[in-house]
Enzyme design. Structure first.
Site, short mmCIF file in Angstrom:
data_model
loop_
_atom_site.label_atom_id
_atom_site.label_comp_id
_atom_site.label_asym_id
_atom_site.label_seq_id
_atom_site.Cartn_x
_atom_site.Cartn_y
_atom_site.Cartn_z
N ASP A 338 -1.88 -4.45 4.82
CA ASP A 338 -0.86 -5.48 4.93
C ASP A 338 -1.31 -6.70 4.11
O ASP A 338 -2.48 -7.09 4.19
CB ASP A 338 -0.73 -5.84 6.42
N GLU A 369 0.28 -3.92 0.21
CA GLU A 369 1.29 -4.85 -0.30
C GLU A 369 0.61 -5.80 -1.28
O GLU A 369 -0.29 -6.54 -0.88
CB GLU A 369 1.86 -5.68 0.85
#
Ligand code: CA
Length: 654
Positions: A338, A369
């Site tokens: 993340d 990400e």
């Protein structure tokens, strides 16, 4: 030690002396044997550390408090003789006049809500056959990741999974479930096996803080991007969050069941921040594990109040230890980071190297990400899209360029994309097919760095997005044949792109959250997979299933090499049509000598010329399983259906 301020701590932690004096690479965390257990914690700035022992994970009854001894490099330790499995504990840490009671940052088990750590004999948490459980061997060409929250998988009772396992890890162990009806549709694990995805990506399953494990789940919901204990599973997904060993055992049962089905397990890891600034890290070494602003306060690159200082050596070590622990103890097959843009490049590459050293470790997936959640104080190279050349070619990034080119921007609900025939967007589609290896915008080292997708837990589901572009006041529950065709086209594009395909669970049956994007704390019924839709949209499910299997028949699409991207040949067609062909690599096991693909994002049928040869129709935009039979051969020209991806294969001679 004199009175420290956040600012003076920042200077201290960033000094070479501190690192020289206190970098510690010895063992940390509980070290259990039946004869006795060592507890070890790194707290170099503490004046005193003691351990508090408890019979239970909650309640006031403390069995005793024992001082720990300060050892080398700021590590504190104590030995507790005897079999201590099931004993709960906390540390009391005195730093600079303050005294904190805290869980162990390296805790392997904990009581309810992760407040007290627990000593655990991990061997006793292993389900039967765990020693034989292994990561399934999944070639790159077969990789397709399916993203789900544990809660959403089995919350819908129509899914037919056990009521007592509703929203739990154990729902993944149930086989043969269906939506009841005249012709039953598979749900749960049976659905996954049939669909053919290679990996399940679990949204946070480490212990998180936004669901109260001591209260009924029915009125609570959260995705869980708010870590409390990084090294143990979330309790609300277990059948008993009070006994620390239960969640571990049930998590392992889930992994074993997915592995038995040939499916890998990817964890969504959120080391970039913690739920609160009052946490196990700040209670043991105040401010050390978090990035600081020049005035010493917590910087907020995550948008969640703090950001982990991955570049500080003991924080970096913590992340590496944690990832390796999950890979080894829980047999995890991949890690999705993340806000990976909050990590420094060096940490991510070190992680890759360490995973590679494990047996079969090179096949453990790593991707994330490539962005941040706010203004970060990271002053190193960021593990983001701009720095792909510095990252290992086996570290992938979610490609928002591919996503937005196909379906339109994800923040502007009504903005169209290529699947609605947006003018000019066909250039980007060509770039996406070659995993941006031939584009100036992003410079991946190889297609393996690109994760191709159109929907994930954030933002609108694909169905909702298509509906919102199509109509100003969409009825999300309606079956719109044009939107259905656009959905098939979107899937037909990213599932024929190079790189690794990724999808949000339920995309294959037109998942809707009724136009809600950020549903992280919306009620469970809005978030859950609506298994009745798997029946209602079984044609769409079959379409995804056919494409996923077709892709695996042509290994070069999932290949890692730059040459494959360069071997794609694009045709000159009337915009916005896109057409391309890719020869197989000799000896790679491909079912066809070449693949030929056309995308038609218009509402008209279109004729296109075919290159020389006899082309077998594999997918006509509606059925993606034509290739399984003896479908017709085409020569010369072919007609493309409106809003379709049409795929041909060049028959191997002989
Ligand atoms: Ca929790």
């Amino acid at each position: 030690m004199s009175t420290a301020t956040p600012k003076s701590l920042k200077a201290l932690y960033e000094s070479e002396e501190f690192h020289q004096q206190y970098f510690y690479d010895g063992p940390l965390g509980p070290d259990y044997t039946p004869q006795g257990t060592y507890l070890r914690v790194w707290a170099p700035t503490a004046q005193q550390v003691s351990v508090n022992l408890y019979r239970y994970g909650t309640g006031n009854f403390c069995l005793g408090c024992l001082p720990m001894s300060r050892r080398e490099r700021g590590a504190w330790t104590i030995y507790l003789p005897g079999d201590q499995h099931g004993l709960y504990y906390t540390f009391s840490v005195e730093v600079d006049g303050a005294r904190y009671e805290t869980g162990d940052p390296y805790a392997r088990a904990a009581g309810v809500n992760g407040v007290r750590s627990m000593i655990v004999d991990l061997a006793r948490t292993n389900p039967e056959g765990w020693q034989q459980d292994a990561r399934p061997s999944i070639p790159a060409s077969r990789r397709v990741v399916w993203e789900i929250s544990v809660r959403d998988f089995s919350w819908d009772l129509a899914g037919g999974m056990g009521r007592e396992w509703r929203g739990k890890y154990l729902a993944f162990t149930q086989t043969g479930t269906t939506v009841k009806g005249s012709s039953p549709c598979p749900t749960g694990l049976a659905h996954l096996r049939r669909l053919g995805v290679s990996h399940v990506q679990l949204m946070p399953v480490f212990d998180f803080g936004s669901v109260d494990e001591s209260r009924p789940l029915r009125l609570q919901y959260n995705w869980g991007y708010d870590p409390v204990n990084f090294n143990l599973p979330e309790g609300s997904y277990s059948t008993d969050p009070y006994h620390g060993e239960v969640r571990i055992n049930e998590f392992k049962q889930m992994v074993a069941a997915l592995h038995a089905a040939g499916i890998g397990v990817v964890m969504d890891v959120v080391y970039n921040h913690t739920y609160r600034t009052e946490n196990v890290f700040n209670y043991t070494v105040p401010y050390y594990f978090f990035r600081q602003n020049p005035d010493g306060s917590f910087s907020n690159g995550s948008g969640c109040g703090n950001e982990f200082a991955t570049e500080r050596p003991m924080a970096r070590r913590y992340i590496i230890d944690s990832v390796l622990y999950w890979a080894k103890e829980y047999h995890i097959d991949g890690f999705r980071f993340d806000l990976m843009g909050l990590y420094d490049v060096e940490t991510i590459n070190l992680l890759r190297e360490e995973l590679d050293k494990l047996p079969g470790g090179k096949d453990i997936l790593m991707y994330g990400e490539p962005w941040q959640g706010g203004g970060s104080m990271l002053r190193r190279y960021e593990a983001n899209k701009n720095n792909l050349q510095m990252l290992s070619e086996r570290v992938g990034v979610f490609c928002d360029d591919t996503r937005d080119a196909i379906k339109g921007g994800c923040f502007e609900a009504r903005e169209p994309g290529y699947v609605q025939g947006k003018p000019g967007s066909f250039w980007d589609i060509g770039a996406a097919v070659a995993a941006w290896c031939r584009s100036d915008r992003i410079s991946p080292r190889a297609p393996s760095q690109i994760v191709s997708y159109v929907s994930a837990h954030d933002n609108f589901t694909l169905w909702d997005k298509l509906m919102m572009v199509r109509s100003r006041r969409p009825d999300f529950m309606a079956e719109d044949p044009v939107v259905l065709a656009q959905n098939r086209l979107a899937a037909g594009i990213y599932l024929t792109c190079m790189g690794m395909p990724f999808m949000q669970a339920g995309e294959e049956f037109a998942r809707t959250k009724r136009g809600r994007g950020n549903s992280y704390r919306s009620p469970a019924p809005l978030n859950q997979l609506d298994w009745r839709r798997a029946c209602r949209y079984r044609g769409l499910v079959d379409y995804y299933r056919g494409l996923i299997a077709l892709r695996a028949q042509f290994p070069r699409l999932g290949g890692a090499d730059l040459e494959a991207a360069n071997a794609v040949e694009f045709f000159e067609l009337e915009p916005p049509l896109v057409g391309w062909t890719l020869p197989a690599m000799p000896g790679d096991g491909a079912r066809w000598e070449a693949l030929l693909v056309f995308y038609n994002p218009t509402d008209q049928e279109k004729w296109v010329p075919l290159p020389e040869g006899k082309w077998q129709l594999l997918c006509d935009g509606v059925s993606s399983s034509l290739w399984r039979g003896d479908s017709c051969l085409r020569e010369g020209t072919s007609l493309l259906a409106p809003y379709s991806a049409t795929i041909f294969g060049l028959r191997s001679e002989g």
